[in-house]
Design a protein around this motif. Structure first.
Motif, PDB file in Angstrom:
ATOM      1  N   CYS A 111      42.498  38.131  51.217  1.00  0.00           N
ATOM      2  CA  CYS A 111      43.604  39.235  50.746  1.00  0.00           C
ATOM      3  C   CYS A 111      42.858  40.719  50.555  1.00  0.00           C
ATOM      4  O   CYS A 111      43.391  41.724  51.072  1.00  0.00           O
ATOM      5  CB  CYS A 111      44.626  38.720  49.427  1.00  0.00           C
ATOM      6  N   VAL A 112      41.981  40.800  49.585  1.00  0.00           N
ATOM      7  CA  VAL A 112      41.252  42.111  49.181  1.00  0.00           C
ATOM      8  C   VAL A 112      40.712  42.672  50.470  1.00  0.00           C
ATOM      9  O   VAL A 112      40.837  43.775  50.772  1.00  0.00           O
ATOM     10  CB  VAL A 112      40.187  41.814  48.109  1.00  0.00           C
ATOM     11  N   ASP A 113      39.996  41.860  51.285  1.00  0.00           N
ATOM     12  CA  ASP A 113      39.246  42.355  52.599  1.00  0.00           C
ATOM     13  C   ASP A 113      40.246  42.805  53.469  1.00  0.00           C
ATOM     14  O   ASP A 113      40.246  44.010  53.861  1.00  0.00           O
ATOM     15  CB  ASP A 113      38.603  41.138  53.202  1.00  0.00           C
ATOM     16  N   ALA A 114      41.393  42.042  53.760  1.00  0.00           N
ATOM     17  CA  ALA A 114      42.523  42.721  54.731  1.00  0.00           C
ATOM     18  C   ALA A 114      43.246  43.992  54.174  1.00  0.00           C
ATOM     19  O   ALA A 114      43.595  44.682  54.719  1.00  0.00           O
ATOM     20  CB  ALA A 114      43.562  41.519  54.912  1.00  0.00           C
ATOM     21  N   VAL A 115      43.282  44.158  52.865  1.00  0.00           N
ATOM     22  CA  VAL A 115      43.995  45.388  52.210  1.00  0.00           C
ATOM     23  C   VAL A 115      42.983  46.353  52.620  1.00  0.00           C
ATOM     24  O   VAL A 115      43.533  47.441  53.079  1.00  0.00           O
ATOM     25  CB  VAL A 115      44.420  45.145  50.701  1.00  0.00           C
ATOM     26  N   ARG A 116      41.849  46.141  52.200  1.00  0.00           N
ATOM     27  CA  ARG A 116      40.758  47.383  52.309  1.00  0.00           C
ATOM     28  C   ARG A 116      40.709  47.892  53.752  1.00  0.00           C
ATOM     29  O   ARG A 116      40.668  48.864  54.037  1.00  0.00           O
ATOM     30  CB  ARG A 116      39.567  46.890  51.929  1.00  0.00           C
ATOM     31  N   LYS A 117      40.633  46.652  54.977  1.00  0.00           N
ATOM     32  CA  LYS A 117      40.381  46.870  56.173  1.00  0.00           C
ATOM     33  C   LYS A 117      41.602  47.719  56.677  1.00  0.00           C
ATOM     34  O   LYS A 117      41.167  48.572  57.652  1.00  0.00           O
ATOM     35  CB  LYS A 117      40.266  45.687  57.219  1.00  0.00           C
ATOM     36  N   ALA A 118      42.845  47.637  56.183  1.00  0.00           N
ATOM     37  CA  ALA A 118      44.032  48.238  56.464  1.00  0.00           C
ATOM     38  C   ALA A 118      44.115  49.614  55.906  1.00  0.00           C
ATOM     39  O   ALA A 118      45.094  50.310  56.438  1.00  0.00           O
ATOM     40  CB  ALA A 118      45.253  47.510  56.122  1.00  0.00           C
ATOM     41  N   GLY A 119      43.197  50.031  55.010  1.00  0.00           N
ATOM     42  CA  GLY A 119      43.051  51.198  54.484  1.00  0.00           C
ATOM     43  C   GLY A 119      44.134  51.630  53.312  1.00  0.00           C
ATOM     44  O   GLY A 119      44.451  52.946  53.147  1.00  0.00           O
ATOM     45  N   LEU A 120      44.422  50.421  53.019  1.00  0.00           N
ATOM     46  CA  LEU A 120      45.626  50.420  51.622  1.00  0.00           C
ATOM     47  C   LEU A 120      44.718  50.507  50.203  1.00  0.00           C
ATOM     48  O   LEU A 120      43.622  50.113  50.317  1.00  0.00           O
ATOM     49  CB  LEU A 120      46.545  49.334  51.831  1.00  0.00           C
ATOM     50  N   THR A 121      45.250  50.690  49.351  1.00  0.00           N
ATOM     51  CA  THR A 121      44.582  51.073  47.986  1.00  0.00           C
ATOM     52  C   THR A 121      45.171  50.109  46.727  1.00  0.00           C
ATOM     53  O   THR A 121      46.167  50.086  46.460  1.00  0.00           O
ATOM     54  CB  THR A 121      44.880  52.625  47.356  1.00  0.00           C
ATOM     55  N   ILE A 122      44.129  48.971  46.321  1.00  0.00           N
ATOM     56  CA  ILE A 122      44.332  48.118  45.441  1.00  0.00           C
ATOM     57  C   ILE A 122      44.442  48.781  43.761  1.00  0.00           C
ATOM     58  O   ILE A 122      43.492  49.461  43.377  1.00  0.00           O
ATOM     59  CB  ILE A 122      43.600  46.967  45.437  1.00  0.00           C
ATOM     60  N   VAL A 123      45.197  48.576  43.116  1.00  0.00           N
ATOM     61  CA  VAL A 123      45.416  49.254  41.790  1.00  0.00           C
ATOM     62  C   VAL A 123      45.589  48.245  40.647  1.00  0.00           C
ATOM     63  O   VAL A 123      45.554  48.438  39.365  1.00  0.00           O
ATOM     64  CB  VAL A 123      46.394  50.287  41.695  1.00  0.00           C
ATOM     65  N   GLY A 124      45.941  46.796  41.183  1.00  0.00           N
ATOM     66  CA  GLY A 124      46.033  45.720  40.291  1.00  0.00           C
ATOM     67  C   GLY A 124      46.211  44.561  40.897  1.00  0.00           C
ATOM     68  O   GLY A 124      46.057  44.323  41.927  1.00  0.00           O
ATOM     69  N   GLU A 125      45.898  43.422  40.204  1.00  0.00           N
ATOM     70  CA  GLU A 125      45.735  42.026  40.918  1.00  0.00           C
ATOM     71  C   GLU A 125      46.124  40.920  39.704  1.00  0.00           C
ATOM     72  O   GLU A 125      45.765  41.096  38.622  1.00  0.00           O
ATOM     73  CB  GLU A 125      44.447  41.941  41.645  1.00  0.00           C
ATOM     74  N   CYS A 126      46.680  40.049  40.352  1.00  0.00           N
ATOM     75  CA  CYS A 126      46.883  38.705  39.544  1.00  0.00           C
ATOM     76  C   CYS A 126      46.756  37.656  40.704  1.00  0.00           C
ATOM     77  O   CYS A 126      47.545  37.530  41.555  1.00  0.00           O
ATOM     78  CB  CYS A 126      48.285  38.869  38.971  1.00  0.00           C
ATOM     79  N   PHE A 127      45.856  36.570  40.272  1.00  0.00           N
ATOM     80  CA  PHE A 127      45.772  35.282  41.059  1.00  0.00           C
ATOM     81  C   PHE A 127      45.615  34.124  40.351  1.00  0.00           C
ATOM     82  O   PHE A 127      45.250  34.332  39.114  1.00  0.00           O
ATOM     83  CB  PHE A 127      44.575  35.408  42.001  1.00  0.00           C
ATOM     84  N   HIS A 128      46.309  32.927  40.719  1.00  0.00           N
ATOM     85  CA  HIS A 128      46.211  31.994  39.752  1.00  0.00           C
ATOM     86  C   HIS A 128      46.006  30.620  40.839  1.00  0.00           C
ATOM     87  O   HIS A 128      46.939  30.542  41.810  1.00  0.00           O
ATOM     88  CB  HIS A 128      47.368  31.716  39.287  1.00  0.00           C
ATOM     89  N   ASP A 129      45.376  29.583  40.454  1.00  0.00           N
ATOM     90  CA  ASP A 129      45.256  28.436  41.142  1.00  0.00           C
ATOM     91  C   ASP A 129      46.029  27.259  40.273  1.00  0.00           C
ATOM     92  O   ASP A 129      45.963  27.460  39.063  1.00  0.00           O
ATOM     93  CB  ASP A 129      43.855  28.066  41.779  1.00  0.00           C
ATOM     94  N   PHE A 130      46.537  26.230  41.156  1.00  0.00           N
ATOM     95  CA  PHE A 130      47.449  25.261  40.457  1.00  0.00           C
ATOM     96  C   PHE A 130      46.429  23.976  40.348  1.00  0.00           C
ATOM     97  O   PHE A 130      46.762  22.952  39.754  1.00  0.00           O
ATOM     98  CB  PHE A 130      48.380  24.972  40.997  1.00  0.00           C
ATOM     99  N   GLY A 131      45.100  24.318  40.385  1.00  0.00           N
ATOM    100  CA  GLY A 131      44.123  23.132  40.330  1.00  0.00           C
ATOM    101  C   GLY A 131      44.560  21.763  41.134  1.00  0.00           C
ATOM    102  O   GLY A 131      45.352  21.705  41.958  1.00  0.00           O
TER     103      GLY A 131
END
Length: 123
Positions: free
Chosen positions: A35-55
């Motif tokens: 997700c982060v790589d795709a956002v950066r390649k598209a030229g958009l700007t990340i200002v926050g994040e939250c990810f969770h795995d359900f194990g």
């Protein structure tokens, strides 16, 4: 500041028949990286994040808050299913093509057998 004819673009997809063995389906670090790589390649700007795995190989949910708006993703490896939600604001600049690039990049990363798409111009 010139306001564009609409305030934003909202892209939504349901990805079906995704191989459950794709690492991003169950591994938080891999899903976040895709997700982060795709956002950066598209030229958009990340200002926050939250990810969770359900194990126990049960999927990942995540969101990236963008200066331009957001990306949300949810995976269900047991069903071979992924949902994507990309929204960008277009008040200052038209970010529509960047959103489409991000969207297509994520769809390609998961290689679904079937895709349901929806595009909404927000006013």
């Amino acid at each position: 500041m010139k306001r564009l004819h609409y305030s934003g673009l909202h892209l939504i997809a349901n990805l079906h028949k995704v191989d459950h063995a794709i690492m991003a389906m169950t591994d938080l670090t891999t899903c976040k990286s895709v997700c982060v790589d795709a956002v950066r390649k598209a030229g958009l700007t990340i200002v926050g994040e939250c990810f969770h795995d359900f194990g126990d190989q049960q999927g990942v949910t995540g969101a990236l808050v963008l200066a331009e708006s957001h990306l949300a993703i949810h995976t269900w490896p047991e069903s071979g299913y992924v949902t994507l939600d990309v929204f960008v604001c277009n008040y200052k600049d038209d970010n529509s093509e960047k959103a489409r690039q991000l969207f297509e990049s994520l769809i390609e990363a998961f290689g679904p057998g079937k895709v349901q798409r929806s595009e909404l111009q927000r006013e």
